[in-house]
Design a protein around this motif. Structure first.
Motif, PDB file in Angstrom:
ATOM      1  N   ILE A  88       4.695   3.328  10.483  1.00  0.00           N
ATOM      2  CA  ILE A  88       3.298   3.587  10.138  1.00  0.00           C
ATOM      3  C   ILE A  88       2.896   2.632   9.017  1.00  0.00           C
ATOM      4  N   PRO A  89       2.086   1.619   9.331  1.00  0.00           N
ATOM      5  CA  PRO A  89       1.636   0.694   8.295  1.00  0.00           C
ATOM      6  C   PRO A  89       0.686   1.369   7.307  1.00  0.00           C
ATOM      7  N   VAL A  90       0.734   0.909   6.060  1.00  0.00           N
ATOM      8  CA  VAL A  90      -0.202   1.350   5.030  1.00  0.00           C
ATOM      9  C   VAL A  90      -1.145   0.176   4.763  1.00  0.00           C
ATOM     10  N   LEU A  91      -2.447   0.406   4.925  1.00  0.00           N
ATOM     11  CA  LEU A  91      -3.454  -0.631   4.717  1.00  0.00           C
ATOM     12  C   LEU A  91      -4.340  -0.257   3.540  1.00  0.00           C
ATOM     13  N   ARG A  92      -4.689  -1.239   2.735  1.00  0.00           N
ATOM     14  CA  ARG A  92      -5.542  -1.020   1.564  1.00  0.00           C
ATOM     15  C   ARG A  92      -6.998  -0.986   2.002  1.00  0.00           C
ATOM     16  N   ILE A  93      -7.727  -0.001   1.483  1.00  0.00           N
ATOM     17  CA  ILE A  93      -9.166   0.123   1.713  1.00  0.00           C
ATOM     18  C   ILE A  93      -9.864   0.282   0.361  1.00  0.00           C
ATOM     19  N   PHE A  94     -11.184   0.038   0.327  1.00  0.00           N
ATOM     20  CA  PHE A  94     -11.923   0.110  -0.932  1.00  0.00           C
ATOM     21  C   PHE A  94     -13.160   0.986  -0.866  1.00  0.00           C
ATOM     22  N   ASP A  95     -13.621   1.337   0.316  1.00  0.00           N
ATOM     23  CA  ASP A  95     -14.915   1.989   0.468  1.00  0.00           C
ATOM     24  C   ASP A  95     -14.835   2.941   1.652  1.00  0.00           C
ATOM     25  N   LEU A  96     -14.944   4.240   1.383  1.00  0.00           N
ATOM     26  CA  LEU A  96     -14.803   5.238   2.458  1.00  0.00           C
ATOM     27  C   LEU A  96     -15.893   5.125   3.525  1.00  0.00           C
ATOM     28  N   ALA A  97     -17.106   4.817   3.123  1.00  0.00           N
ATOM     29  CA  ALA A  97     -18.185   4.687   4.111  1.00  0.00           C
ATOM     30  C   ALA A  97     -17.895   3.535   5.067  1.00  0.00           C
ATOM     31  N   LYS A  98     -17.478   2.390   4.531  1.00  0.00           N
ATOM     32  CA  LYS A  98     -17.132   1.239   5.379  1.00  0.00           C
ATOM     33  C   LYS A  98     -15.909   1.545   6.235  1.00  0.00           C
ATOM     34  N   MET A  99     -14.940   2.255   5.669  1.00  0.00           N
ATOM     35  CA  MET A  99     -13.747   2.642   6.428  1.00  0.00           C
ATOM     36  C   MET A  99     -14.148   3.497   7.628  1.00  0.00           C
ATOM     37  N   GLY A 159      -1.703   0.358  -5.967  1.00  0.00           N
ATOM     38  CA  GLY A 159      -0.309  -0.052  -5.798  1.00  0.00           C
ATOM     39  C   GLY A 159       0.282   0.174  -4.422  1.00  0.00           C
ATOM     40  N   ASP A 160      -0.462   0.741  -3.491  1.00  0.00           N
ATOM     41  CA  ASP A 160       0.116   1.090  -2.190  1.00  0.00           C
ATOM     42  C   ASP A 160       0.219  -0.077  -1.226  1.00  0.00           C
ATOM     43  N   ALA A 161      -0.713  -0.989  -1.265  1.00  0.00           N
ATOM     44  CA  ALA A 161      -0.718  -2.101  -0.320  1.00  0.00           C
ATOM     45  C   ALA A 161      -1.659  -3.185  -0.834  1.00  0.00           C
ATOM     46  N   CYS A 162      -1.497  -4.379  -0.289  1.00  0.00           N
ATOM     47  CA  CYS A 162      -2.368  -5.501  -0.652  1.00  0.00           C
ATOM     48  C   CYS A 162      -3.333  -5.769   0.493  1.00  0.00           C
ATOM     49  N   VAL A 213      -4.963   8.107   9.851  1.00  0.00           N
ATOM     50  CA  VAL A 213      -5.845   8.064  11.013  1.00  0.00           C
ATOM     51  C   VAL A 213      -5.016   7.725  12.240  1.00  0.00           C
ATOM     52  N   THR A 214      -5.467   8.211  13.398  1.00  0.00           N
ATOM     53  CA  THR A 214      -4.726   8.004  14.639  1.00  0.00           C
ATOM     54  C   THR A 214      -5.684   7.753  15.784  1.00  0.00           C
ATOM     55  N   ARG A 215      -5.267   6.842  16.663  1.00  0.00           N
ATOM     56  CA  ARG A 215      -5.926   6.651  17.957  1.00  0.00           C
ATOM     57  C   ARG A 215      -4.802   6.453  18.958  1.00  0.00           C
ATOM     58  N   GLY A 216      -4.659   7.388  19.880  1.00  0.00           N
ATOM     59  CA  GLY A 216      -3.564   7.313  20.846  1.00  0.00           C
ATOM     60  C   GLY A 216      -2.224   7.329  20.127  1.00  0.00           C
ATOM     61  N   ASP A 217      -1.389   6.336  20.415  1.00  0.00           N
ATOM     62  CA  ASP A 217      -0.078   6.241  19.785  1.00  0.00           C
ATOM     63  C   ASP A 217      -0.080   5.434  18.498  1.00  0.00           C
ATOM     64  N   VAL A 218      -1.247   4.965  18.060  1.00  0.00           N
ATOM     65  CA  VAL A 218      -1.339   4.140  16.850  1.00  0.00           C
ATOM     66  C   VAL A 218      -1.736   5.025  15.665  1.00  0.00           C
ATOM     67  N   THR A 219      -0.884   5.051  14.650  1.00  0.00           N
ATOM     68  CA  THR A 219      -1.142   5.798  13.423  1.00  0.00           C
ATOM     69  C   THR A 219      -1.131   4.823  12.257  1.00  0.00           C
ATOM     70  N   LEU A 220      -2.119   4.949  11.387  1.00  0.00           N
ATOM     71  CA  LEU A 220      -2.221   4.113  10.197  1.00  0.00           C
ATOM     72  C   LEU A 220      -2.409   5.001   8.977  1.00  0.00           C
ATOM     73  N   HIS A 221      -1.868   4.569   7.861  1.00  0.00           N
ATOM     74  CA  HIS A 221      -2.192   5.179   6.578  1.00  0.00           C
ATOM     75  C   HIS A 221      -3.148   4.228   5.874  1.00  0.00           C
ATOM     76  N   LEU A 222      -4.231   4.769   5.355  1.00  0.00           N
ATOM     77  CA  LEU A 222      -5.251   3.994   4.650  1.00  0.00           C
ATOM     78  C   LEU A 222      -5.311   4.496   3.215  1.00  0.00           C
ATOM     79  N   SER A 223      -5.246   3.569   2.270  1.00  0.00           N
ATOM     80  CA  SER A 223      -5.141   3.970   0.876  1.00  0.00           C
ATOM     81  C   SER A 223      -6.094   3.198  -0.029  1.00  0.00           C
ATOM     82  N   GLU A 224      -6.761   3.938  -0.909  1.00  0.00           N
ATOM     83  CA  GLU A 224      -7.562   3.320  -1.959  1.00  0.00           C
ATOM     84  C   GLU A 224      -6.725   3.062  -3.211  1.00  0.00           C
ATOM     85  N   HIS A 225      -5.489   3.525  -3.219  1.00  0.00           N
ATOM     86  CA  HIS A 225      -4.609   3.365  -4.385  1.00  0.00           C
ATOM     87  C   HIS A 225      -4.186   1.915  -4.539  1.00  0.00           C
TER      88      HIS A 225
END
Length: 120
Positions: free
Chosen positions: A6-17, A59-62, A45-57
């Motif tokens: 499960i990849p962790v992706l960096r996000i900055f804005d919940l509305a855009k996400m 230190g979690d991801a670049c 978040v999940t779609r079918g077999d694809v699960t992603l972690h999205l983080s505003e933190h």
């Protein structure tokens, strides 16, 4: 042993996400976590077999990660997304040199999701 990455992706804005991942790509939010009401969100978040972690933190991801997703139905996914006419992303459908169809999606935070369907 069964394995799932499960990849962790960096996000900055919940509305855009939500506009990108939920409204356009069709993922669903499985859960959200905050340490406090005004703290950054960490979510799955999940779609079918694809699960992603999205983080505003911070230190979690670049920003700028690339996730390679091997699947079936890439041409159908391309048609579905093109039909929705999302104004910030019009992905192409490419035939890759290694015998696959590819659709590359750029999220609002600099991350890329590359959906791949091998035909060789």
């Amino acid at each position: 042993m069964q394995t799932k990455v499960i990849p962790v992706l960096r996000i900055f804005d919940l509305a855009k996400m939500r506009e990108f991942y939920i409204d356009w790509l069709g993922f669903t939010v499985d859960w959200e976590h905050r340490f406090e009401a005004d703290a950054p969100v960490y979510m799955q978040v999940t779609r079918g077999d694809v699960t992603l972690h999205l983080s505003e933190h911070h230190g979690d991801a670049c920003p700028g990660a690339k996730v390679f997703i091997e699947t079936q139905g890439v041409r159908e996914l391309h048609a579905e997304l093109t039909e929705k006419r999302y104004k910030y992303n019009r992905p192409g459908l490419e035939e890759a040199f290694y015998g696959a169809w590819e659709v590359t999606l750029h999220d609002p935070f600099g991350n890329r999701l590359v959906y791949v369907e091998r035909f060789r």
